[in-house]
Design a protein around this motif. Structure first.
Motif, PDB file in Angstrom:
ATOM      1  N   ASP A  16      -1.744   4.092  -1.909  1.00 21.24           N
ATOM      2  CA  ASP A  16      -3.200   3.976  -1.724  1.00 21.24           C
ATOM      3  C   ASP A  16      -3.467   2.707  -0.935  1.00 21.24           C
ATOM      4  O   ASP A  16      -2.891   1.659  -1.223  1.00 21.24           O
ATOM      5  N   ALA A  42      -7.865   5.263  -5.283  1.00 17.61           N
ATOM      6  CA  ALA A  42      -7.185   5.597  -6.531  1.00 17.61           C
ATOM      7  C   ALA A  42      -7.778   4.847  -7.713  1.00 17.61           C
ATOM      8  O   ALA A  42      -7.593   5.230  -8.865  1.00 17.61           O
ATOM      9  N   TRP A  72       0.826  -1.204   0.000  1.00 18.50           N
ATOM     10  CA  TRP A  72       0.000   0.000   0.000  1.00 18.50           C
ATOM     11  C   TRP A  72       0.863   1.259   0.000  1.00 18.50           C
ATOM     12  O   TRP A  72       0.569   2.220  -0.693  1.00 18.50           O
TER      13      TRP A  72
END
Length: 227
Positions: free
Chosen positions: A165, A170, A160
């Motif tokens: 994200d 996203a 991540w």
């Protein structure tokens, strides 16, 4: 942004003002309760202040009523964050120290929340299909298994952090948007965000869960594991 427990001084500037100017403040908490703190001025009615303590997380409304010269009604919305806490709901398989050691770098400031999110994700997508010894709280009792699951959680957080994200935001797109003479388009298949990289298990997760010494301690059932 203030946190729960913060003590602040609410302030209002009045113009024009004179000896007839008076101000009152009504504070509405997020739960709908109201209060009227004592309001004072030290400069003849131009600046009015009142002490205030934010006792609940949420949106507070500060409503000033001015009478006399400069009469007006002013409203201010204040967003108050929950008090920082070190506890999280549910099982969390790694600490921020584990994450720092895994990354060999300082962890993200929201690392604790990301570890909790990653733990829930692995619980739902992988660990629910696994067999291993646990205690009354559902935590692995074997040190090797606990370490492997902890590394897998850290691997998901590292993924991540790499893609920037961890919620799938996203991946949320748009169908067609026009801005002036510019038209933007994206396939509607990405609108839900489910296909975002953030919603996928990091490849390194599987590497950690198939580490040597785990085959007789961590048995994975009906889940696609790339052995």
């Amino acid at each position: 942004m203030p946190d729960v427990g913060d003590q602040v001084t609410a302030q209002l500037l009045v113009a024009p003002h004179d000896g007839t100017t008076q101000a009152a403040l009504t504070v509405t908490a997020p739960d709908g309760t109201t209060s009227s703190p004592v309001v004072t001025t030290t400069d003849g009615g131009q600046t009015w202040t009142a002490p205030l303590v934010y006792t609940l997380a949420g949106v507070w409304r500060l409503s000033w009523t001015v009478t006399g010269t400069g009469a007006s009604v002013e409203h201010e919305l204040v967003s108050v964050a929950p008090a920082p806490t070190t506890t999280t709901a549910g099982r969390v398989y790694a600490t921020t120290t584990d994450l720092a050691n895994y990354l060999n770098a300082a962890p993200p400031l929201d690392g604790a929340r990301m570890l909790a999110d990653a733990s829930r994700m692995l619980d739902a997508l992988v660990l629910a299909f696994c067999r291993y010894d646990v205690n009354d709280n559902g935590m692995p009792t074997d040190d090797t298994v606990a370490a492997a699951i902890g590394r897998a959680v850290c691997a998901q957080v590292a993924w991540w952090d790499e893609i920037g994200d961890h919620t799938g935001a996203a991946g949320v797109g748009y169908g067609s948007v026009a801005i002036g003479s510019v038209n933007l388009g994206r396939s509607v298949t990405s609108v839900s965000g489910d296909d975002s990289a953030a919603r996928q298990l990091a490849p390194q997760v599987w590497d950690e869960l198939r580490a040597p010494g785990l085959h007789d301690k961590l048995v994975i059932g009906a889940v696609a594991v790339p052995w």
